[in-house]
Design a protein around this motif. Structure first.
Motif, short mmCIF file in Angstrom:
data_model
loop_
_atom_site.label_atom_id
_atom_site.label_comp_id
_atom_site.label_asym_id
_atom_site.label_seq_id
_atom_site.Cartn_x
_atom_site.Cartn_y
_atom_site.Cartn_z
N GLN A 181 0.86 -1.19 0.00
CA GLN A 181 0.00 0.00 0.00
C GLN A 181 0.89 1.23 0.00
OE1 GLN A 181 -2.81 0.27 3.23
NE2 GLN A 181 -3.37 2.38 2.75
N TYR A 182 0.61 2.14 -0.90
CA TYR A 182 1.42 3.36 -1.01
C TYR A 182 0.75 4.48 -0.21
CZ TYR A 182 4.40 6.93 -3.05
OH TYR A 182 5.33 7.93 -3.23
N VAL A 183 1.52 5.10 0.69
CA VAL A 183 1.02 6.18 1.52
C VAL A 183 1.83 7.44 1.21
CG1 VAL A 183 0.50 6.97 3.86
CG2 VAL A 183 0.47 4.51 3.34
N PRO A 184 1.29 8.36 0.40
CA PRO A 184 2.05 9.56 0.04
C PRO A 184 2.24 10.50 1.22
CG PRO A 184 -0.18 9.68 -0.84
CD PRO A 184 -0.03 8.31 -0.24
N ILE A 185 3.46 11.00 1.34
CA ILE A 185 3.82 11.94 2.40
C ILE A 185 4.42 13.18 1.75
CG2 ILE A 185 5.30 12.35 4.41
CD1 ILE A 185 3.16 10.32 5.02
N ASP A 186 3.83 14.33 1.97
CA ASP A 186 4.34 15.57 1.40
C ASP A 186 5.32 16.20 2.38
OD1 ASP A 186 4.80 18.13 0.37
OD2 ASP A 186 2.77 18.30 -0.44
N ILE A 187 6.60 16.09 2.08
CA ILE A 187 7.60 16.59 3.02
C ILE A 187 7.60 18.11 3.08
CG2 ILE A 187 9.07 14.54 2.82
CD1 ILE A 187 10.87 16.13 0.93
N LEU A 188 7.21 18.78 1.99
CA LEU A 188 7.19 20.24 1.99
C LEU A 188 6.08 20.79 2.87
CD1 LEU A 188 7.97 21.13 -1.73
CD2 LEU A 188 9.54 20.90 0.21
N ARG A 189 5.06 19.97 3.16
CA ARG A 189 3.98 20.37 4.05
C ARG A 189 4.22 19.90 5.49
NH1 ARG A 189 -0.94 21.96 1.84
NH2 ARG A 189 -1.00 22.00 -0.43
N GLY A 190 5.39 19.32 5.71
CA GLY A 190 5.73 18.89 7.06
C GLY A 190 5.09 17.59 7.49
N GLU A 191 4.59 16.80 6.52
CA GLU A 191 3.88 15.59 6.87
C GLU A 191 4.79 14.49 7.42
OE1 GLU A 191 1.53 14.49 3.48
OE2 GLU A 191 0.23 16.25 3.65
#
Length: 205
Positions: free
Chosen positions: A27-37
């Motif tokens: 399962q792919y869980v996207p994490i937006d590093i620029l949003r601090g996720e």
């Protein structure tokens, strides 16, 4: 398994590429590093260092660091050699990738195409220093590949996967890959491997 990753990350792409070669569902869980996720309390419980990618196993264990994940997934497969010296050579290139290659090729790409870089004399000098070191790493790779199809034992391994991820996007960091014909030929061999996926592909089951 779950893969926590920013889709723009070459480090995450390494893992996605190997998982595809292995036909391993996840399962792919996207994490937006620029949003601090990657800095939330929930994510820091998976990786105290607050970085992606992180592979979460079926038993709930979490494994961060892209090359450690490659090592884990490759055990007992064709992507990890059986001879101790060849295993050590794969590790040699994984260390090279993280110390000499990724910091100097991925960083300019991040600055120029993802985050942005203010056009100041200091930043221009910093970018030039990174690009000079990145070109030195590409020159090492080019020399090594002059007489080889792949990095270790003339067979495709996680050494190639680790180095391919940011090398094939190096132009986004201002690098001219035409200066390195052996690297360009190797990139073509890697992209022709069964199960190859591009950087914008992942599995979500």
């Amino acid at each position: 398994m779950k893969l926590y990753d920013d889709p723009r990350s070459g480090n995450g792409y390494k893992v996605r590429l190997l998982l595809s070669h292995l036909s391993q569902p996840y399962q792919y869980v996207p994490i937006d590093i620029l949003r601090g996720e990657s800095r939330t309390t929930e994510f820091l419980q998976k990786n105290l260092n607050g970085r992606i990618p992180v592979l979460e196993l079926d038993n709930g264990s979490s494994l961060p660091e892209s090359n450690a994940i490659l090592y884990f997934l490759a055990q007992g497969t064709d992507y990890w050699p059986t001879q101790p010296f060849e295993q050590a050579q794969v590790m040699q290139w994984l260390f090279f990738e993280q110390y000499s290659h990724e910091p100097n090729i991925a960083t300019p790409r991040f600055w120029l195409t993802i985050k942005g870089l203010d056009d100041t004399p200091f930043n221009r000098q910093l970018l030039a220093q990174k690009q000079e070191a990145g070109n030195q790493a590409l020159a090492v790779m080019n020399e090594h590949l002059q007489t080889r199809r792949f990095f270790v034992a003339d067979r495709y391994s996680i050494a190639d996967i680790a180095l391919y991820a940011y090398t094939h996007e190096a132009h986004e960091g201002g690098f001219d890959l035409s200066r390195y014909p052996a690297v360009v030929a190797w990139l073509e061999r890697v992209s022709a491997q069964p199960g190859h996926v591009t950087m914008d592909q992942w599995n979500d089951v």
